[in-house]
Scaffold this active site. Structure first.
Site: not given
Ligand code: CP
Length: 309
Positions: A51-52, A80, A101, A129
């Protein structure tokens, strides 16, 4: 130039403007179809995501911009030994804005410190998040009409669930918000959330183990997955993973207008027989994630002075 590391980086007024912009984008997508023509978003994902990452990419494409990036540490020079700081400094030469991320808490902040472009924290370990929180806030406000006057049940892995930590931090700024923290003893919210966020700000909350006990009083039920990737011991994960399963029977205990949210992905914690219930809002929530990320990209590029519109 500003980054987004936590939902608290935005004042209440800035957050309101952002959510209003996201609602306008939802209603008038054509108006925004070229506002980022020629701009590039880098998605730097050291941890898996559906999603993100893809909603960030869809967001930039919807705005007329382009995307580049990597979807795992293995396919970048992190394999590396390159630091996130060096990586982001270099990506600043290739893109206008970046989303990162990383499995380590604080990695996005480190990346932002040497960056020449706005950096968005797309999840750092079990910490925060913020763009999921913006998604959650937009969903709640759009479907309920307000963010205050709310009893919200947060259920599942409240220890490692970074979406829960960010959402609590964001919601305490609104009037008359009450939390019901539903988890097994081992997965309770960390002490710093309980003591430094809830108690310090005199926010009403209770901690319970039984979902059935909490259901009748909730306006929103926020289900979460047990975060397998953050457990040190597989046996503990297996013992905990099916602790809560929301199903049709349990939904009978809820208010007729209670919203069910989930940041997704789900594993077993919401039975598929709940999906057709009109109160199940988790797939709408995923759609709101695109609008709010479009609004965020636009806002950060405007603040940087890259966009005049
Ligand atoms: N909600 C969420 O962060 O989903 P993903 O891990 O798929 O990005």
């Amino acid at each position: 130039m500003r980054h987004l590391m936590s939902p608290l980086d935005l004042s209440i007024e800035e957050l309101d403007d952002l959510l209003n912009l996201a609602n306008d984008i939802e209603k008038n997508p054509q108006k925004y179809a070229h506002v980022c023509d020629g701009k590039k978003l880098a998605t730097c994902f050291y941890e898996p995501s559906t999603r993100t990452r893809l909603s960030f990419e869809a967001a930039m494409l919807n705005l007329g911009g382009s995307v580049l990036g990597f979807s795992s540490a293995d396919s970048s020079s992190a394999s590396k030994g390159e630091s996130v700081s060096d990586t982001m400094r270099v990506i600043s030469c290739y893109a206008d804005i970046a989303a990162i991320r990383h499995p380590k808490e604080g990695a996005a902040l480190v990346a932002s410190q040497k960056s020449l472009i706005p950096v968005i924290n797309a999840g750092d370990g079990g910490h925060q998040h913020p763009t999921q929180t913006l998604t959650d806030l937009l969903t709640i406000r759009s479907l309920r009409g307000e963010l205050g006057n709310l009893t919200i049940g947060l259920c599942g892995d409240l220890k490692f669930g970074r979406t829960v930590h960010s959402l609590i931090n964001a919601l305490i700024r609104y009037e008359n918000v009450r939390f019901v923290l539903i988890s097994p003893e081992e997965l309770r919210v960390p002490d710093y959330i309980r003591e430094d966020v809830l108690e310090k700000n005199h926010i009403p909350y209770e901690e319970v183990e039984r979902l059935e006990y909490a259901m009748p009083n909730l306006d929103v039920l926020y289900m979460t997955r047990v975060q397998k990737e953050r457990f040190f011991n597989e046996d503990d994960y297996i013992r905990m993973k099916d602790f809560y399963i929301l199903n049709k029977e349990k939904m009978k205990l809820a208010k007729p207008d209670m919203l069910v949210l989930h940041p997704l992905p789900r594993v077993n914690e919401i039975s598929v027989d709940v999906d057709d219930d009109p109160r199940a809002a988790y797939f709408k929530q995923a759609q709101y994630g695109v609008y709010v990320r479009m609004a965020l990209i636009l806002t950060l590029l405007r603040w940087k002075g890259d966009l005049t519109c």
